[in-house]
Design a protein around this motif. Structure first.
Motif, short mmCIF file in Angstrom:
data_model
loop_
_atom_site.label_atom_id
_atom_site.label_comp_id
_atom_site.label_asym_id
_atom_site.label_seq_id
_atom_site.Cartn_x
_atom_site.Cartn_y
_atom_site.Cartn_z
N TYR A 1 0.82 -1.19 0.00
CA TYR A 1 0.00 0.00 0.00
C TYR A 1 0.86 1.25 0.00
O TYR A 1 0.56 2.23 -0.69
CB TYR A 1 -0.92 0.00 1.23
CG TYR A 1 -2.06 -0.96 1.13
CD1 TYR A 1 -3.05 -0.98 2.09
CD2 TYR A 1 -2.17 -1.87 0.08
CE1 TYR A 1 -4.10 -1.85 2.02
CE2 TYR A 1 -3.21 -2.75 0.00
CZ TYR A 1 -4.18 -2.74 0.98
OH TYR A 1 -5.22 -3.61 0.91
N TRP B 1 -3.49 10.63 3.46
CA TRP B 1 -3.78 9.30 2.96
C TRP B 1 -3.19 8.23 3.88
O TRP B 1 -3.85 7.29 4.28
CB TRP B 1 -3.18 9.19 1.56
CG TRP B 1 -3.59 7.98 0.79
CD1 TRP B 1 -4.27 6.90 1.24
CD2 TRP B 1 -3.30 7.73 -0.58
NE1 TRP B 1 -4.43 5.99 0.23
CE2 TRP B 1 -3.84 6.48 -0.89
CE3 TRP B 1 -2.61 8.44 -1.58
CZ2 TRP B 1 -3.73 5.93 -2.15
CZ3 TRP B 1 -2.52 7.88 -2.83
CH2 TRP B 1 -3.08 6.64 -3.10
N GLU B 2 -1.96 8.43 4.20
CA GLU B 2 -1.30 7.43 5.03
C GLU B 2 -1.93 7.36 6.41
O GLU B 2 -2.11 6.29 6.98
CB GLU B 2 0.20 7.72 5.12
CG GLU B 2 0.92 7.28 3.86
CD GLU B 2 2.40 7.54 3.94
OE1 GLU B 2 2.85 8.02 4.99
OE2 GLU B 2 3.09 7.26 2.95
N LYS C 1 -4.93 8.05 7.22
CA LYS C 1 -6.23 7.40 7.15
C LYS C 1 -6.06 5.90 7.02
O LYS C 1 -6.80 5.11 7.59
CB LYS C 1 -7.01 7.93 5.95
CG LYS C 1 -7.72 9.21 6.24
CD LYS C 1 -8.83 9.44 5.22
CE LYS C 1 -9.28 10.87 5.27
NZ LYS C 1 -10.15 11.12 6.40
N MET C 2 -5.07 5.54 6.27
CA MET C 2 -4.85 4.12 6.06
C MET C 2 -4.46 3.48 7.37
O MET C 2 -4.92 2.39 7.70
CB MET C 2 -3.73 3.95 5.04
CG MET C 2 -4.00 2.83 4.11
SD MET C 2 -2.86 2.79 2.76
CE MET C 2 -1.32 2.85 3.60
N LEU D 1 -1.45 15.67 1.10
CA LEU D 1 -2.32 14.59 0.64
C LEU D 1 -1.75 13.24 1.04
O LEU D 1 -2.45 12.36 1.52
CB LEU D 1 -2.47 14.68 -0.89
CG LEU D 1 -3.19 13.50 -1.54
CD1 LEU D 1 -4.64 13.46 -1.10
CD2 LEU D 1 -3.14 13.62 -3.05
N ARG D 2 -0.49 13.14 0.84
CA ARG D 2 0.12 11.86 1.18
C ARG D 2 0.01 11.59 2.66
O ARG D 2 -0.33 10.48 3.10
CB ARG D 2 1.60 11.87 0.78
CG ARG D 2 2.31 10.63 1.22
CD ARG D 2 3.79 10.89 1.32
NE ARG D 2 4.42 10.84 0.02
CZ ARG D 2 4.89 9.73 -0.51
NH1 ARG D 2 4.77 8.60 0.15
NH2 ARG D 2 5.48 9.75 -1.68
N ILE E 1 1.59 9.28 -5.66
CA ILE E 1 1.99 10.64 -5.30
C ILE E 1 3.11 11.13 -6.22
O ILE E 1 3.08 12.26 -6.72
CB ILE E 1 2.47 10.68 -3.83
CG1 ILE E 1 1.32 10.31 -2.90
CG2 ILE E 1 3.03 12.04 -3.50
CD1 ILE E 1 0.29 11.38 -2.75
N ILE F 1 0.96 4.17 -2.66
CA ILE F 1 0.83 5.58 -2.34
C ILE F 1 2.00 6.36 -2.94
O ILE F 1 1.82 7.40 -3.58
CB ILE F 1 0.78 5.78 -0.82
CG1 ILE F 1 -0.53 5.24 -0.27
CG2 ILE F 1 0.96 7.24 -0.47
CD1 ILE F 1 -0.65 5.40 1.22
#
Lengths: 178, 466
Positions: B12, B44-45, B47-48, B40-41, B20, B16
């Protein structure tokens, strides 16, 4: 005649096949995608839907004809068919339950004795037919009852026909054994 | 199970990274700051991580450690010193560094957790051994880090503080530069990271690129070696192990022929340039088995490279190329666990999703069905009686009764729990087979969410009863 042991016989209905119509065109793809427990066979053009409650497998065609197999009694077949129609109705089709008809009933029973097939066939020449190379049982057809009886050398007998289940005993009784 | 989370997390993360990085150029074209992309990254991370779909890679068990630190016997004295100096900034110091000191008589060895966050300071005199079995003797205190992008990797380190020795490899420890197979990756080694395989789960590498710190020192021997992370990562770093202090300008054929996956790697970094050149070759030489997989990854790598070409110099690319070897060797090891085929899209086309869900749900709903048994029988009676009544009213057109009583009498099949399950598999199917009520599934290339955790597979076989 010799069916004195008739009363002791257990005739078990193993399969009832029934058909009915929904009187409306069915979209198999919709059924396949949205229905539960369905198997889509596009190459043949039908959808199999299996029900759990009455253990039934139904073949559904797009014309609206449905064949229901696997029930253990006629009532169960009807119940299953109605449930199936209900499911289709819920999927959005304007289904009307019509033309329910039991097409075939298969029953099995077992004689406590072995049967000599060749002698049996000889005695019942025109009605019984025995082709050991094709099938190991004697096929005995009773026309007026529209039943076919298969007699195996072990004493197992299967009756399959379009009559009601209660007629099975008649069929067996009509068979001259020994 | 635990070991599975590692690869998934890495997959994952590499995805990502890939996304990105590929977006970076577009974003800058649009006039958006890089910061936006980084935000954003991070988002995203985080949230993951929160979703706990995969365990925090940092918490990976010690079993999947990258490498093993072996302290020579002589170190028993200087244990304290060593311990003190080996400061591993990782939040979880799982490894039993102190413990091991006491146990071993001759060698104190311990494994560093896979989730180790770099940089790692390693004192002099320590012998590092990567999971691949390579031994590196550290002569001078070094810091093992993940090089950030743009770092001058390999080439520099020649000054080498460390000299790399091969373990009992057949080749002489000397960097056999030109050997066609300088690299070998031991089958057991997970560590072969592949730059070119962004999705390739590197059990070694956890490293979130953000964590990588620019190596302070020019020489950052990559103890973990193959730290070549996702191809896309602009920070390829991972210093390749350098064999000798002197840079080996000779072209390392990073053995594309390294095809034999089962061999240990050693790369002589001096030849980044050649590496780069040979990088494409490598892919060609890759085992047929993994060739297709690699191809995909390579394409990604190419893209990444092109993207990062401005930033990174050839060495990084070379490094990237180098990773190809590792990648597929790693692939061969882990092929079952990870989705090597560049699962950049998590969602594959659904093969027979309904069936999957059905069975998952059905099995759960068995009890409910059983409860409904009682209801069914009573309904049957009512239905038959009602239909008899209707028969009398039969319409002319309808041959038989046409009741259906709009569901009043007919009980619907309630399987509400059918789709309540959270366990979902999204995959493609090779073959689905049924015999009566026994089902057999042959699935491929899928992601499944089971018990809240994500697992990725390239092949799955299943059986179920309906």
């Amino acid at each position: 005649m010799d069916s004195s042991n008739d009363d002791a016989l257990d005739i078990i209905i193993t399969n009832v096949v029934a058909t009915f119509r929904t009187r409306c065109h069915l979209n198999l793809r919709t059924i396949a995608l949205e229905g539960t427990n369905v198997i889509y066979k596009p190459e043949v053009g039908k959808v199999l839907m299996k029900l759990r409650k009455p253990k039934i497998t139904a073949s559904i065609w797009s014309s609206g004809k449905i064949i229901c197999t696997g029930a253990t009694s006629e009532d169960e077949a009807k119940l299953g068919a109605r449930r199936l129609a209900r499911v289709l109705q819920k999927l959005g089709f304007k289904v009307r339950f019509s033309a329910f008809k039991v097409v075939n009933v298969l029953a099995v029973c077992s004689m406590p004795f072995a049967i000599r097939l060749i002698d049996f066939t000889k005695k019942n020449r025109p009605i019984a037919s025995y082709e050991p190379e094709l099938h190991p049982a004697v096929t005995y057809r009773i026309k007026h009852l529209k039943a076919t009886i298969q007699v195996f050398s072990t004493g197992s007998i299967t009756v399959t026909g379009t009559m009601g289940s209660f007629d099975f005993r008649e069929a067996i009784r009509a068979m001259p054994l020994r | 199970m635990l070991t599975n989370t590692g690869p998934v997390a890495k997959l994952y993360l590499s995805i990502i990274d890939d996304v990105i990085e590929n977006m970076r150029e577009l974003f800058s074209d649009e006039g958006l700051e890089d910061r936006v992309l980084d935000d954003l990254r991070h988002l995203w991370e985080s949230k993951m991580m929160q979703s706990k779909a995969m365990e925090d890679f940092r918490k990976n068990s010690i079993n999947s450690s990258n490498f093993v630190l072996q302290l020579p016997a002589s170190y028993s004295q200087t244990d304290q010193e060593v311990t003190a100096s080996v400061v591993i900034p990782a939040s979880q110091s799982i490894y039993s560094f102190p413990r091991l000191k006491n146990n071993s008589d001759t060698l104190a060895t311990f494994s560093l957790p896979a989730g180790l966050a770099y940089p790692v300071q390693i004192p002099a005199g320590v012998t590092l051994q990567t999971a691949s079995g390579q031994l590196y003797k550290v002569n001078v205190p070094v810091v093992v880090t993940q090089a950030a992008a743009g770092q001058q990797p390999v080439s520099r380190p020649t000054q080498k503080v460390t000299e790399w020795r091969e373990p009992a490899a057949p080749r002489p420890a000397a960097v056999a530069p030109n050997t066609t197979h300088p690299q070998e990756v031991e089958p057991s080694s997970a560590p072969a990271p592949s730059v070119t395989q962004p999705p390739q789960p590197n059990t070694n590498y956890v490293p979130p690129t953000e964590e990588s710190s620019l190596p302070q020192q020019p020489q950052d021997p990559a103890a973990d070696t193959l730290l070549l992370q996702g191809a896309d990562s602009p920070e390829p770093e991972f210093r390749l192990e350098e064999s000798e202090p002197s840079p080996q300008p000779e072209p390392m054929n990073l053995s594309m022929t390294a095809s034999p996956c089962g061999q240990s790697l050693d790369f002589q970094t001096g030849t980044e340039e050649t590496l780069t050149q040979t990088a494409p070759l490598k892919s060609r030489d890759v085992d047929d088995i993994l060739k297709q997989v690699i191809e995909e990854e390579r394409e990604k790598a190419e893209r990444a490279r092109s993207l990062t070409s401005a930033k990174t110099d050839s060495p990084s690319e070379a490094v990237l190329g180098l990773d190809l070897d590792y990648s597929y060797s790693e692939l061969s090891d882990i092929v079952q666990l990870d989705g090597p085929a560049g699962n950049s899209d998590l969602e594959e086309e659904e093969g027979a999703p309904l069936d999957e869900n059905d069975f998952l749900g059905i099995i759960n709903a068995e009890a409910i069905k059983a409860l409904q048994e009682g209801d069914g029988s009573s309904d049957g009676n009512s239905i038959s009686s009602s239909s008899d009544g209707e028969g009398a009213d039969e319409l002319a057109n309808v041959e038989d009764e046409d009741p259906l009583n709009s569901g009043d009498d007919v009980i619907e099949q309630d399987i509400p729990d059918l789709f309540d399950t959270d366990n979902v598999i999204v995959c493609q199917y090779d073959k689905i087979h049924r015999s009566k009520n026994r089902w057999k599934f042959h699935l491929k290339d899928g992601v499944m969410c089971y018990g809240g955790r994500d697992y990725v597979f390239s092949k799955a076989v299943g059986e179920a009863e309906w």
